[in-house]
Design a protein around this motif. Structure first.
Motif, PDB file in Angstrom:
ATOM      1  N   ARG B 473       0.834  -1.206   0.000  1.00 38.30           N
ATOM      2  CA  ARG B 473       0.000   0.000   0.000  1.00 38.30           C
ATOM      3  C   ARG B 473       0.870   1.260   0.000  1.00 38.30           C
ATOM      4  O   ARG B 473       0.526   2.265  -0.611  1.00 38.30           O
ATOM      5  CB  ARG B 473      -0.912   0.002   1.233  1.00 38.30           C
ATOM      6  CG  ARG B 473      -2.063  -0.994   1.111  1.00 38.30           C
ATOM      7  CD  ARG B 473      -2.866  -1.063   2.388  1.00 38.30           C
ATOM      8  NE  ARG B 473      -3.478   0.205   2.724  1.00 38.30           N
ATOM      9  CZ  ARG B 473      -4.009   0.474   3.917  1.00 38.30           C
ATOM     10  NH1 ARG B 473      -4.004  -0.449   4.866  1.00 38.30           N
ATOM     11  NH2 ARG B 473      -4.555   1.644   4.149  1.00 38.30           N
ATOM     12  N   LEU B 474       1.993   1.146   0.675  1.00 43.31           N
ATOM     13  CA  LEU B 474       2.923   2.306   0.677  1.00 43.31           C
ATOM     14  C   LEU B 474       3.416   2.576  -0.740  1.00 43.31           C
ATOM     15  O   LEU B 474       3.444   3.745  -1.188  1.00 43.31           O
ATOM     16  CB  LEU B 474       4.108   2.018   1.598  1.00 43.31           C
ATOM     17  CG  LEU B 474       5.260   3.034   1.539  1.00 43.31           C
ATOM     18  CD1 LEU B 474       4.798   4.395   2.060  1.00 43.31           C
ATOM     19  CD2 LEU B 474       6.460   2.549   2.363  1.00 43.31           C
ATOM     20  N   LEU B 475       3.775   1.485  -1.441  1.00 42.84           N
ATOM     21  CA  LEU B 475       4.242   1.659  -2.825  1.00 42.84           C
ATOM     22  C   LEU B 475       3.146   2.279  -3.685  1.00 42.84           C
ATOM     23  O   LEU B 475       3.387   3.181  -4.489  1.00 42.84           O
ATOM     24  CB  LEU B 475       4.663   0.303  -3.408  1.00 42.84           C
ATOM     25  CG  LEU B 475       5.923  -0.325  -2.788  1.00 42.84           C
ATOM     26  CD1 LEU B 475       6.083  -1.777  -3.249  1.00 42.84           C
ATOM     27  CD2 LEU B 475       7.153   0.481  -3.152  1.00 42.84           C
ATOM     28  N   GLY B 476       1.923   1.809  -3.468  1.00 46.65           N
ATOM     29  CA  GLY B 476       0.789   2.353  -4.217  1.00 46.65           C
ATOM     30  C   GLY B 476       0.571   3.817  -3.894  1.00 46.65           C
ATOM     31  O   GLY B 476       0.317   4.641  -4.788  1.00 46.65           O
ATOM     32  N   SER B 477       0.700   4.176  -2.610  1.00 55.24           N
ATOM     33  CA  SER B 477       0.503   5.573  -2.204  1.00 55.24           C
ATOM     34  C   SER B 477       1.582   6.464  -2.791  1.00 55.24           C
ATOM     35  O   SER B 477       1.305   7.586  -3.232  1.00 55.24           O
ATOM     36  CB  SER B 477       0.517   5.680  -0.681  1.00 55.24           C
ATOM     37  OG  SER B 477      -0.514   4.898  -0.130  1.00 55.24           O
ATOM     38  N   LEU B 478       2.813   5.954  -2.779  1.00 54.02           N
ATOM     39  CA  LEU B 478       3.909   6.749  -3.341  1.00 54.02           C
ATOM     40  C   LEU B 478       3.670   6.997  -4.828  1.00 54.02           C
ATOM     41  O   LEU B 478       3.914   8.107  -5.334  1.00 54.02           O
ATOM     42  CB  LEU B 478       5.253   6.035  -3.150  1.00 54.02           C
ATOM     43  CG  LEU B 478       5.794   5.985  -1.705  1.00 54.02           C
ATOM     44  CD1 LEU B 478       7.050   5.117  -1.639  1.00 54.02           C
ATOM     45  CD2 LEU B 478       6.092   7.380  -1.200  1.00 54.02           C
ATOM     46  N   ALA B 479       3.210   5.959  -5.515  1.00 55.27           N
ATOM     47  CA  ALA B 479       2.945   6.099  -6.946  1.00 55.27           C
ATOM     48  C   ALA B 479       1.829   7.107  -7.186  1.00 55.27           C
ATOM     49  O   ALA B 479       1.930   7.990  -8.037  1.00 55.27           O
ATOM     50  CB  ALA B 479       2.572   4.737  -7.535  1.00 55.27           C
ATOM     51  N   ARG B 480       0.783   6.997  -6.349  1.00 59.71           N
ATOM     52  CA  ARG B 480      -0.369   7.892  -6.524  1.00 59.71           C
ATOM     53  C   ARG B 480       0.053   9.335  -6.230  1.00 59.71           C
ATOM     54  O   ARG B 480      -0.264  10.255  -6.966  1.00 59.71           O
ATOM     55  CB  ARG B 480      -1.485   7.439  -5.573  1.00 59.71           C
ATOM     56  CG  ARG B 480      -2.819   8.096  -5.846  1.00 59.71           C
ATOM     57  CD  ARG B 480      -3.918   7.453  -5.012  1.00 59.71           C
ATOM     58  NE  ARG B 480      -4.316   6.140  -5.486  1.00 59.71           N
ATOM     59  CZ  ARG B 480      -4.219   5.011  -4.782  1.00 59.71           C
ATOM     60  NH1 ARG B 480      -3.736   5.036  -3.564  1.00 59.71           N
ATOM     61  NH2 ARG B 480      -4.612   3.858  -5.285  1.00 59.71           N
ATOM     62  N   ARG B 481       0.785   9.518  -5.124  1.00 56.43           N
ATOM     63  CA  ARG B 481       1.205  10.854  -4.727  1.00 56.43           C
ATOM     64  C   ARG B 481       2.171  11.447  -5.759  1.00 56.43           C
ATOM     65  O   ARG B 481       2.181  12.651  -6.003  1.00 56.43           O
ATOM     66  CB  ARG B 481       1.891  10.795  -3.357  1.00 56.43           C
ATOM     67  CG  ARG B 481       1.528  11.943  -2.447  1.00 56.43           C
ATOM     68  CD  ARG B 481       2.118  11.730  -1.069  1.00 56.43           C
ATOM     69  NE  ARG B 481       1.495  10.616  -0.364  1.00 56.43           N
ATOM     70  CZ  ARG B 481       2.100   9.880   0.570  1.00 56.43           C
ATOM     71  NH1 ARG B 481       3.350  10.104   0.892  1.00 56.43           N
ATOM     72  NH2 ARG B 481       1.457   8.908   1.169  1.00 56.43           N
ATOM     73  N   GLY B 482       2.978  10.583  -6.346  1.00 59.53           N
ATOM     74  CA  GLY B 482       3.954  11.068  -7.317  1.00 59.53           C
ATOM     75  C   GLY B 482       3.376  11.211  -8.713  1.00 59.53           C
ATOM     76  O   GLY B 482       4.078  11.646  -9.629  1.00 59.53           O
TER      77      GLY B 482
END
Lengths: 243, 813
Positions: B473-482
């Motif tokens: 989920r962290l990876l997904g959040s980083l992708a979304r935020r970026g």
């Protein structure tokens, strides 16, 4: 004034101290500009003062009202030297500020005589005088047996330029002519009758003048010192006095 | 395992622990619920929340952890949430202190009132600038003023006129000279000179002196009255001015402040303004345009901006919009210089001199953050001169006092101000590295008092099913935020694997969100080039490889030098006293491993082990410590009953920089024992690990980079199948090797062998048993230890013989 010319060559501001000269400096500048003449400063080391500062029979008072205790010819001469330096400097500043030609000199002798000698035909002579005053004071013109139109015009102009009132001392039979002339000049005037010298001195003494113009033949040369004393203001000598 | 047992090489699956995409349970990270907070940082996040809520002034927070761990973002997010629920703090302004211009007054106003006060004051000054000149130019005023002056002027003039008339009547002259007035008798219209005076009869002289004295005394009295009269006139005119101004000011204030009445602070200030305005109406009579009006009518001019009205300005320090309901401020100051923290007093230059006033006071971050939170970078703060002291002083005293560095050092000589200090209620959050936290704790006694809360960010979190889900989920959040593509499940598995590599531990996942974010953005670049909708393992691999390639110039140069035999490293054959050690170089953000040749030589001596690195001042303290441990091991392992008669030297060959750390101490010991036993070491191996005095092999750092460094050299020369690396058993759990190494191991081309003891390593390296001490106190014949001990005993005998022969000859050994 030189024959056939309406324009004085110089305006001579004479005084026996810098304080007196400074009080008349503004008027002298205004007159010199109006007449497009050279402004000359003349500091007169009055012989009488020097003579009177060395012995009994004379007492001195400082301008602040305190008793002067150091009166001596040497101290008086030192004061003259100091006044000469300041007078010259202020005169230069004022003249340059108004784009006027200027000169300065000091003389030792009797003031009326020296002024007479210094003035050439066409020069206008102002004798400076300072007295503590609270009010603005009028420009005063003194007329003699005849209406001196030039003197009246100069006085009227200066009154307008300096925002002061104009008062004229004249013989009773001259009053109407003075009013008419002043109206032609477009200057409101207060005319005061003075038929003899005693009345003239009394009126002049009470007028609190800012400057006094003496018209031609208005004052006999011998009476000039008492008139000047009564005026307690800078005095512009009648044009005919000079030269 | 006995000392002579040979440990097995690790199987490929022990070298890294991949994640199964099927276990993740999603197609792409876009399917996952975004993570609103960092995983694995509960301890640190709780600390931040606690510091945000606790009201005590000294519970400031130090957030420590490595750069790129998401500290700033986490602090910002948590504090913003807390700040939103707080009330908007008060406004602060500086205004003139009419009684002492050097000490401007600070006014605390309800939120939103600062702007209103400023606007009201500007309106008031504009209004008065129009009305007061009109009042003073009015005919009524002029008449009243003229009346006052006339009254006293006439008194004086009348007195002077009377005096002059009396003097004239009594034949006394009053003359003005450069030294004042001179009073003398007159005769026949001329002044009587002293010479003439002396010739007069005595009684006449007396009469003259009497009348001159009388006139002089009267004159003195009149002149002495002049200053008093002038003073009276001035006072009366001033009173008239004030009375006139008072009417105008009262009317204008009533209009300008109609909506602001009832606030005690504003009422007090307005009262002071009113008194000052009435006292100084002449300020409104100054003309700045030299008589020339501007393009706009006078009534529309911004009079309040004129210099003479600066004293009535309202200098906003902090102004909030009360209606916006924004909560408390969260301020970050990127350049925390002293001036940017506590504010500053600017100066202007005029005619070569510096001047200032309260309108030149500028707020700093502390003023802006007052009532809320201030986030600062600790390194930035500590590198700005005087900033740390200024911050501490403000926190300790609970108020913001603006002073300049010059004043702090007592160097300033120009005119400055002493503004009222502003009470401080702020929570300061310092974000910095751990090293800074511990240094401050150690060196600055104030630090512990002022920063009572620490939020320590973890570098990594344990690898569990739950943490893997959170990490995805962290990876997904980083992708979304970026704003980049999501990761598909195989891509996520590959990124997770990279997370173990970043953590240097296959049982942990790195929490370096900065590095992860960089990796994802670079992978997104490759995904865009490939025209795919989600980032897959291939893009992650290429991103990792590209990053290593970009940063690999020095590493490649090193490897090239070895492959061209400029740096001498053997990867086959055997040699006495020579071994391949491994070290890690850190250049910027890149680490790579490199082999180094370590050699040892021995001879008879007095028990000295020479660490050439230390002698040449190239060895660090940890390296020296490791070598000293070797001495301890040797002294107790071999021939403990006789004096150590060894002289040995150890060196990192072709090492021209510094060497530190003890990760080569095992390799150094192996080289020393090889030299002592005269048994050659198999050069197919490289060794890493530290050793203790009992001969246990201990864990070291950078194990993955070290293995890969030696592998790449061997691969460059051609893998033989014999080559490998001996690593501490304790480091096996840290293995997260690159695929190329795993593949070579799987193909039997390379070996990674964990060892627990020196004996295991010796057996592997020499091909001969190390040997355990037997019941008779000896090591088995032909074992490494036996040969070494025999050599040492031989050294002892030789030394003994040498000493005796010297004594016989009368010399000193």
């Amino acid at each position: 004034m030189s024959p056939g010319s309406d324009t004085p060559a110089r305006v001579i501001l004479g005084a026996t101290s810098f304080a007196d000269a400074e009080a008349a400096m503004g008027f002298a500048i205004a007159l010199a500009r109006r007449l497009n003449g050279e402004l000359m400063g003349l500091l007169i080391e009055e012989e009488t003062f020097l003579a009177c500062s060395s012995g009994r029979g004379t007492q001195a008072v400082m301008a602040s009202g305190g008793a002067a205790t150091t009166l001596s010819p040497a101290a008086m001469r030192a004061a003259y030297r100091r006044d000469a330096r300041v007078f010259r400097k202020r005169l230069e500043e004022a003249a340059l500020g108004s784009a006027l030609r200027w000169s300065f000199a000091t003389r030792q002798g009797r003031a009326p005589l020296l002024l007479s000698q210094a003035a050439q035909g066409g020069d206008l002579v102002i004798l400076g005088y300072r007295a503590p005053k609270f009010t603005a004071g009028h420009v005063v013109a003194v007329m003699g047996a005849v209406l001196d139109a030039d003197t009246l015009a100069r006085a009227a102009h200066l009154a307008r330029e300096s925002g002061r009132g104009l008062s004229v001392l004249a013989r009773g039979d001259m009053c109407e002519a003075v009013v008419t002339a002043a109206l032609r000049l477009g200057t409101p005037v207060r005319v005061i009758a003075a038929d003899d010298q005693a009345t003239l001195l009394h009126r002049l003494n009470r007028l609190h003048a800012a400057i006094v113009f003496l018209g031609g033949e208005s004052v006999p040369p011998a009476a000039l010192p008492v008139v000047i004393e009564a005026a307690r203001a800078p005095v512009v000598l009648p044009a005919g006095t000079a030269g | 395992m006995t000392s002579d047992a040979i440990p097995d090489a690790l199987a490929p699956d022990a070298l890294r622990q991949p994640f199964d995409p099927a276990d993740l349970g999603f197609e792409t990270t876009a399917d996952l619920e975004p993570l609103d907070m960092l995983p694995g940082q509960d301890r640190a996040l709780d600390a931040i929340r606690m510091a945000g809520h606790v009201g005590h002034s000294d519970f400031n927070l130090f957030v420590l952890g490595p750069a790129g761990s998401g500290r700033h973002a986490a602090v910002r997010q948590i504090l913003s949430e807390i700040a939103e629920k707080r009330s908007v703090p008060d406004d602060w302004v500086y205004v003139a202190n009419f009684e002492d211009e050097r000490k401007p007054r600070a006014l605390r106003l309800r939120a939103g009132m600062a702007q209103r006060l400023k606007a009201a004051m500007e309106h008031l000054i504009d209004d008065l600038a129009n009305t007061i000149p009109s009042l003073f130019e009015s005919e009524d005023y002029q008449t009243r003023r003229h009346g006052i002056e006339q009254e006293y002027g006439e008194k004086h003039e009348a007195a002077m006129s009377d005096l002059f008339e009396r003097a004239r009547e009594r034949n006394v002259a009053i003359m003005r000279t450069p030294m004042g007035y001179m009073v003398a008798a007159m005769q026949d219209g001329e002044v009587v000179t002293p010479e003439q005076f002396e010739k007069l009869p005595e009684d006449e002289q007396e009469k003259i002196e009497e009348k001159v004295s009388e006139i002089r005394e009267e004159m003195e009295a009149i002149l002495k009255e002049v200053p008093r009269h002038q003073k009276t006139v001035r006072a009366k005119v001033e009173a008239l001015n004030q009375s006139l101004a008072e009417d105008g000011v009262n009317t204008a204030i009533a209009e300008a402040f109609a909506d602001l009445q009832g606030d005690r602070v504003i009422d007090d200030y307005v009262a002071a303004v009113r008194a000052d305005l009435i006292e100084n109406p002449e300020l409104f009579l100054i003309r700045n345009d030299n008589g020339r009006a501007g393009a706009f009518p006078v009534a529309t001019t911004r009079h309040f901006a004129k210099p003479q009205f600066a004293r009535y300005a309202v200098n906003l320090m902090v102004s909030h919009d009360a209606d916006a309901d924004t909560g408390a401020p969260v301020v970050e100051e990127a350049l925390p210089s002293m001036a940017n923290l506590i504010g500053r007093i600017e100066h202007g230059a005029q005619m070569g001199a510096l001047y200032t006033d309260f309108t030149m006071i500028k707020p700093g971050a502390l003023q802006r953050a007052n009532g809320g939170f201030l986030i600062l970078d600790a390194t930035q703060l500590l590198t700005e001169p005087f900033a740390w002291n200024a911050l501490k002083r403000s926190l300790k005293t609970g108020r913001i006092q603006i002073i300049s560095p010059g004043e702090e050092m007592s160097l300033i000589s120009t005119v400055s101000l002493e503004p009222d200090p502003i009470p401080l209620d702020v929570r300061v959050i310092l974000v910095g590295e751990r090293r800074l936290y511990y240094l401050l704790s150690l060196l600055d006694p104030d630090f512990a008092q002022l920063f009572k809360v620490q939020a320590d960010f973890e570098d990594a979190m344990p690898r569990t099913d739950e943490s893997v889900r959170l990490y995805a989920r962290l990876l997904g959040s980083l992708a979304r935020r970026g704003g980049i593509r999501p990761l598909d499940a195989p891509g996520t598995a590959r990124a997770l694997l990279e997370g173990t590599r970043l953590a240097d531990d296959k049982e942990r996942l790195s929490l370096g969100v900065g590095s992860l974010s960089d990796l994802l953005r670079e992978a997104d670049y490759f995904a865009a080039r490939d025209g795919v909708d989600a980032i897959g393992p291939d893009q992650i691999d290429r991103a990792v490889a590209a990053a290593e390639t970009r940063a690999g110039r020095v590493r490649d140069l090193e490897q090239d030098a070895i492959l061209r035999d400029t740096l001498l490293i053997d990867t086959d054959g055997a040699r006495v006293g020579q071994i391949n050690a491994l070290s890690v170089m850190q250049l910027g953000g890149v680490r790579f491993g490199r082999p180094s040749r370590v050699t040892a030589r021995v001879r008879v001596g007095a028990g000295k082990l020479v660490d050439i690195e230390r002698e040449a001042e190239l060895g660090g303290p940890l390296h020296s410590k490791g070598v000293m441990i070797l001495s301890g091991f040797l002294g107790t392992q071999f021939a403990p009953d006789i004096p150590m008669s060894l002289w040995a030297s150890i060196v990192f060959e072709q090492s021209y920089g510094g060497v530190d750390g003890d990760s080569a101490s095992a390799a150094e010991l192996f080289a020393l024992l090889s030299s002592l036993s005269e048994l050659p070491i198999d050069q197919s191996f490289a060794v890493t690990g530290s050793v203790n005095q009992f001969g246990d092999i201990q864990a070291i750092g950078g194990v993955n980079e070290k293995i890969e460094g030696f592998f790449d050299i061997c691969a460059g020369r051609g893998l033989t199948g014999r080559q490998g690396v001996l690593i501490p058993q304790a480091n096996v759990k840290h293995l997260a090797l690159r695929q190329r190494v795993v593949d070579a191991v799987a193909d039997g081309q390379f070996r990674i062998i964990p060892i627990r003891s020196v004996a295991e390593g010796l057996t592997l390296l020499t091909g001969r048993p190390a040997g355990e001490r037997q019941t008779d106190g000896t090591y088995p014949a032909n074992s490494v230890n036996r040969l070494a001990e025999d050599r040492l005993r031989g050294f002892a005998e030789a030394r003994k013989g040498f000493v005796n022969s010297m004594r016989r000859e009368g010399g000193t050994p």
